[in-house]
Design a protein around this motif. Structure first.
Motif, PDB file in Angstrom:
ATOM      1  N   LEU A  25       0.840  -1.193   0.000  1.00 26.07           N
ATOM      2  CA  LEU A  25       0.000   0.000   0.000  1.00 26.07           C
ATOM      3  C   LEU A  25       0.878   1.247   0.000  1.00 26.07           C
ATOM      4  N   SER A  26       0.282   2.373  -0.343  1.00 27.74           N
ATOM      5  CA  SER A  26       0.999   3.636  -0.224  1.00 27.74           C
ATOM      6  C   SER A  26       1.212   3.933   1.256  1.00 27.74           C
ATOM      7  N   ILE A  27       2.110   4.850   1.532  1.00 29.25           N
ATOM      8  CA  ILE A  27       2.372   5.231   2.926  1.00 29.25           C
ATOM      9  C   ILE A  27       1.089   5.773   3.563  1.00 29.25           C
ATOM     10  N   ALA A  28       0.360   6.619   2.841  1.00 29.52           N
ATOM     11  CA  ALA A  28      -0.874   7.200   3.388  1.00 29.52           C
ATOM     12  C   ALA A  28      -1.902   6.108   3.683  1.00 29.52           C
ATOM     13  N   ALA A  29      -2.066   5.160   2.763  1.00 29.86           N
ATOM     14  CA  ALA A  29      -3.028   4.078   2.963  1.00 29.86           C
ATOM     15  C   ALA A  29      -2.590   3.175   4.120  1.00 29.86           C
ATOM     16  N   THR A  30      -1.293   2.942   4.225  1.00 31.36           N
ATOM     17  CA  THR A  30      -0.767   2.118   5.320  1.00 31.36           C
ATOM     18  C   THR A  30      -1.034   2.793   6.663  1.00 31.36           C
ATOM     19  N   CYS A  31      -0.777   4.091   6.751  1.00 34.24           N
ATOM     20  CA  CYS A  31      -1.028   4.830   8.001  1.00 34.24           C
ATOM     21  C   CYS A  31      -2.513   4.806   8.354  1.00 34.24           C
ATOM     22  N   ALA A  32      -3.365   5.026   7.343  1.00 32.46           N
ATOM     23  CA  ALA A  32      -4.814   5.006   7.585  1.00 32.46           C
ATOM     24  C   ALA A  32      -5.267   3.627   8.054  1.00 32.46           C
ATOM     25  N   LEU A  33      -4.759   2.582   7.420  1.00 37.00           N
ATOM     26  CA  LEU A  33      -5.120   1.220   7.806  1.00 37.00           C
ATOM     27  C   LEU A  33      -4.617   0.893   9.209  1.00 37.00           C
ATOM     28  N   ASN A  34      -3.409   1.322   9.527  1.00 40.51           N
ATOM     29  CA  ASN A  34      -2.870   1.107  10.872  1.00 40.51           C
ATOM     30  C   ASN A  34      -3.754   1.781  11.923  1.00 40.51           C
ATOM     31  N   PHE A  35      -4.113   3.028  11.677  1.00 44.11           N
ATOM     32  CA  PHE A  35      -4.961   3.763  12.620  1.00 44.11           C
ATOM     33  C   PHE A  35      -6.305   3.059  12.790  1.00 44.11           C
ATOM     34  N   ALA A  36      -6.924   2.719  11.685  1.00 44.00           N
ATOM     35  CA  ALA A  36      -8.236   2.054  11.733  1.00 44.00           C
ATOM     36  C   ALA A  36      -8.133   0.696  12.429  1.00 44.00           C
ATOM     37  N   ALA A  37      -7.073  -0.043  12.121  1.00 41.48           N
ATOM     38  CA  ALA A  37      -6.907  -1.373  12.715  1.00 41.48           C
ATOM     39  C   ALA A  37      -6.759  -1.271  14.233  1.00 41.48           C
ATOM     40  N   TRP A  38      -5.931  -0.327  14.716  1.00 42.20           N
ATOM     41  CA  TRP A  38      -5.766  -0.184  16.162  1.00 42.20           C
ATOM     42  C   TRP A  38      -7.054   0.252  16.827  1.00 42.20           C
ATOM     43  N   LEU A  39      -7.793   1.135  16.176  1.00 40.22           N
ATOM     44  CA  LEU A  39      -9.066   1.584  16.727  1.00 40.22           C
ATOM     45  C   LEU A  39     -10.046   0.418  16.855  1.00 40.22           C
ATOM     46  N   VAL A  40     -10.164  -0.368  15.794  1.00 44.57           N
ATOM     47  CA  VAL A  40     -11.083  -1.523  15.806  1.00 44.57           C
ATOM     48  C   VAL A  40     -10.621  -2.572  16.818  1.00 44.57           C
ATOM     49  N   ILE A  41      -9.326  -2.839  16.852  1.00 42.45           N
ATOM     50  CA  ILE A  41      -8.795  -3.846  17.782  1.00 42.45           C
ATOM     51  C   ILE A  41      -9.049  -3.425  19.229  1.00 42.45           C
ATOM     52  N   GLN A  42      -8.644  -2.221  19.579  1.00 42.32           N
ATOM     53  CA  GLN A  42      -8.762  -1.776  20.971  1.00 42.32           C
ATOM     54  C   GLN A  42     -10.224  -1.702  21.409  1.00 42.32           C
ATOM     55  N   LEU A  43     -11.055  -1.045  20.616  1.00 41.27           N
ATOM     56  CA  LEU A  43     -12.461  -0.899  21.007  1.00 41.27           C
ATOM     57  C   LEU A  43     -13.227  -2.207  20.846  1.00 41.27           C
TER      58      LEU A  43
END
Length: 159
Positions: free
Chosen positions: A5-23
């Motif tokens: 993925l692009s850096i921007a897409a990777t960062c967005a996916l990382n953020f979303a993944a941590w949000l979904v995982i934690q919550l």
């Protein structure tokens, strides 16, 4: 890295993944019966080296920052707020101690999700996510263990 993925897409996916995982983990674990989280179990039991919580006071100065951590128990339906001690009877303290074990389990499970981030992150991105995971979860694990040790000490004093 299996998914490029692009850096921007990777960062967005990382953020979303941590949000979904934690919550998601917090919500899922909150739906389980508190009876599954015995604060006296082998895994939750305070170890001798924790010195009834004094280890965390001495090495991490936990009293100075633990109250600044978010308490997801207040946000979730059926959650148990752990920001303050509401009653000082044996039953409430025991429930509180079990809730600290439940909270600790959530954070250990979140750390266990780290390998997932190897799928779409380059090696350096995995290292960044390790740092993020530790920053998000380790302080909460320490606070839960500290609070449980103090609660157990208080429960024993009431006996």
């Amino acid at each position: 890295m299996l998914i490029e993925l692009s850096i921007a897409a990777t960062c967005a996916l990382n953020f979303a993944a941590w949000l979904v995982i934690q919550l998601g983990l917090a919500w899922a674990i909150t739906q389980m019966s508190i009876n599954r989280f015995n604060a006296s179990s082998r895994w939750a039991h305070a170890q001798r080296w924790e010195e009834d919580g004094r280890f965390y006071e001495r090495w991490f100065r936990i009293k100075s920052w633990k109250d600044n951590l978010p308490d997801a128990g207040r946000w979730l339906a059926g959650g148990f707020p752990k920001a303050q001690l509401r009653r000082k009877n044996r039953e409430h303290l025991a429930r509180f101690a079990s809730e600290t074990w439940r909270g600790e389990v959530v954070h250990w499970l979140a750390l266990g999700c780290l390998p997932l981030f190897c799928l779409w992150n380059p090696w350096w991105g995995v290292l960044v996510n390790v740092a993020v995971a530790l920053a998000l979860n380790l302080p909460c694990i320490l606070a839960q263990r500290y609070n449980r040790a103090r609660l157990k000490r208080t429960i024993n004093q009431l006996s």
